[in-house]
Write a protein that holds these residues in place. Structure first.
Motif, short mmCIF file in Angstrom:
data_model
loop_
_atom_site.label_atom_id
_atom_site.label_comp_id
_atom_site.label_asym_id
_atom_site.label_seq_id
_atom_site.Cartn_x
_atom_site.Cartn_y
_atom_site.Cartn_z
N GLY A 1 0.81 -1.24 0.11
CA GLY A 1 -0.15 -0.02 -0.06
C GLY A 1 0.75 1.14 0.07
N SER A 2 2.22 1.04 -0.37
CA SER A 2 3.10 2.39 -0.15
C SER A 2 2.55 3.34 -1.36
N ASP A 3 2.17 2.76 -2.45
CA ASP A 3 1.54 3.57 -3.27
C ASP A 3 0.52 4.49 -2.94
N LEU A 4 -0.49 3.96 -2.33
CA LEU A 4 -1.62 4.64 -1.54
C LEU A 4 -1.17 5.71 -0.60
N THR A 5 -0.07 5.38 0.20
CA THR A 5 0.29 6.50 1.01
C THR A 5 0.87 7.69 0.43
N ARG A 6 1.54 7.37 -0.56
CA ARG A 6 2.38 8.38 -1.50
C ARG A 6 1.10 9.32 -2.01
N GLU A 7 0.39 8.58 -2.60
CA GLU A 7 -0.86 9.35 -3.37
C GLU A 7 -1.45 10.10 -2.29
N TRP A 8 -1.86 9.59 -1.01
CA TRP A 8 -2.66 10.37 -0.05
C TRP A 8 -1.87 11.36 0.41
N LYS A 9 -0.30 11.34 0.69
CA LYS A 9 0.11 12.50 1.03
C LYS A 9 0.22 13.65 0.08
N ALA A 10 0.33 13.30 -1.21
CA ALA A 10 0.18 14.26 -2.41
C ALA A 10 -1.20 14.99 -2.34
N LEU A 11 -2.31 14.28 -2.13
CA LEU A 11 -3.63 15.03 -1.85
C LEU A 11 -3.52 15.99 -0.86
N GLU A 12 -3.15 15.37 0.41
CA GLU A 12 -3.14 16.01 1.48
C GLU A 12 -2.34 17.25 1.45
N MET B 1 -9.40 6.54 -4.51
CA MET B 1 -8.19 7.56 -4.91
C MET B 1 -8.83 8.32 -6.05
N PRO B 2 -9.30 7.91 -7.27
CA PRO B 2 -9.63 8.86 -8.48
C PRO B 2 -10.53 9.91 -7.95
N VAL B 3 -11.74 9.37 -7.34
CA VAL B 3 -12.87 10.14 -6.76
C VAL B 3 -12.31 11.20 -6.04
N LEU B 4 -11.24 11.07 -4.96
CA LEU B 4 -10.87 12.05 -4.13
C LEU B 4 -9.96 12.91 -5.00
N ASP B 5 -9.35 12.34 -5.68
CA ASP B 5 -8.47 13.45 -6.76
C ASP B 5 -9.38 14.16 -7.59
N GLY B 6 -10.46 13.89 -7.86
CA GLY B 6 -11.39 14.70 -8.91
C GLY B 6 -11.89 15.60 -8.12
N ALA B 7 -12.49 15.13 -6.76
CA ALA B 7 -13.30 16.30 -5.94
C ALA B 7 -12.27 17.31 -5.34
N LEU B 8 -10.83 16.92 -5.08
CA LEU B 8 -10.08 18.03 -4.89
C LEU B 8 -9.89 18.81 -6.05
N GLY B 9 -9.47 18.23 -6.99
CA GLY B 9 -9.43 19.00 -8.36
C GLY B 9 -10.57 20.22 -8.32
N LEU B 10 -11.63 19.74 -8.17
CA LEU B 10 -12.79 20.41 -8.28
C LEU B 10 -12.58 21.74 -7.25
N LEU B 11 -12.33 21.34 -5.90
CA LEU B 11 -12.23 22.57 -5.20
C LEU B 11 -11.05 23.34 -5.37
N GLU B 12 -9.91 22.83 -6.03
CA GLU B 12 -8.80 23.72 -6.39
C GLU B 12 -9.18 24.67 -7.58
N GLU B 13 -10.09 24.10 -8.30
CA GLU B 13 -10.46 25.18 -9.45
C GLU B 13 -11.50 26.17 -9.06
N THR B 14 -12.36 25.93 -8.20
CA THR B 14 -13.21 26.70 -7.55
C THR B 14 -12.37 27.82 -6.88
N ALA B 15 -11.49 27.49 -6.08
CA ALA B 15 -10.52 28.25 -5.21
C ALA B 15 -9.79 29.07 -6.10
N ALA B 16 -9.20 28.66 -7.30
CA ALA B 16 -8.44 29.58 -8.36
C ALA B 16 -9.45 30.53 -8.82
N ASP B 17 -10.74 30.08 -9.20
CA ASP B 17 -11.77 30.93 -9.64
C ASP B 17 -12.17 32.11 -8.80
#
Length: 118
Positions: free
Chosen positions: A9-20, A53-69
């Motif tokens: 699960g080290s790949d998940l840990t790495r992805e999770w840290k990147a999301l956070e 992970m893909p769902v969380l990545d997409g949700a975070l991307g949406l939040l990033e876009e709305t914050a940038a706008d």
């Protein structure tokens, strides 16, 4: 992703840290929404959480876009974040642990009834 990363699960840990790390760059109201999104999506996780992970990545991307706008997070996600997350997970074919337990219970009851009836 290699076999060892999948097993440990080290790949998940790495992805999770990147999301956070990405989430820490959000404004306070967007970070609060991110915490709510995570809390409401976790029940739709499988054993490893890999399906989210893909769902969380997409949700975070949406939040990033709305914050940038400069948009208000409630204007984008609505007042019902739990409902937003349910729709998001359902769109990805997600089932909550309650759904899985309900199906298992129904199968077991049907099996018992079949044995008793015949």
């Amino acid at each position: 992703m290699n076999f060892w990363e999948t097993v440990t699960g080290s790949d998940l840990t790495r992805e999770w840290k990147a999301l956070e790390a990405r989430a820490q760059a959000l404004p306070a109201d967007h970070r609060a929404a991110w915490e709510e999104v995570k809390a409401h999506l976790f029940p739709y996780s499988d054993f490893t959480g890999r399906n989210l992970m893909p769902v969380l990545d997409g949700a975070l991307g949406l939040l990033e876009e709305t914050a940038a706008d400069g948009q208000n997070v409630r204007d984008v996600l609505g007042e019902d974040i739990k409902g937003f997350c349910a729709a998001l997970a359902d769109g990805e074919g997600g089932r909550s642990y309650r759904d899985r337990w309900r199906e298992q219970l129904n199968r077991n009851v049907a099996r018992k009834l079949a044995r008793l009836g015949g």
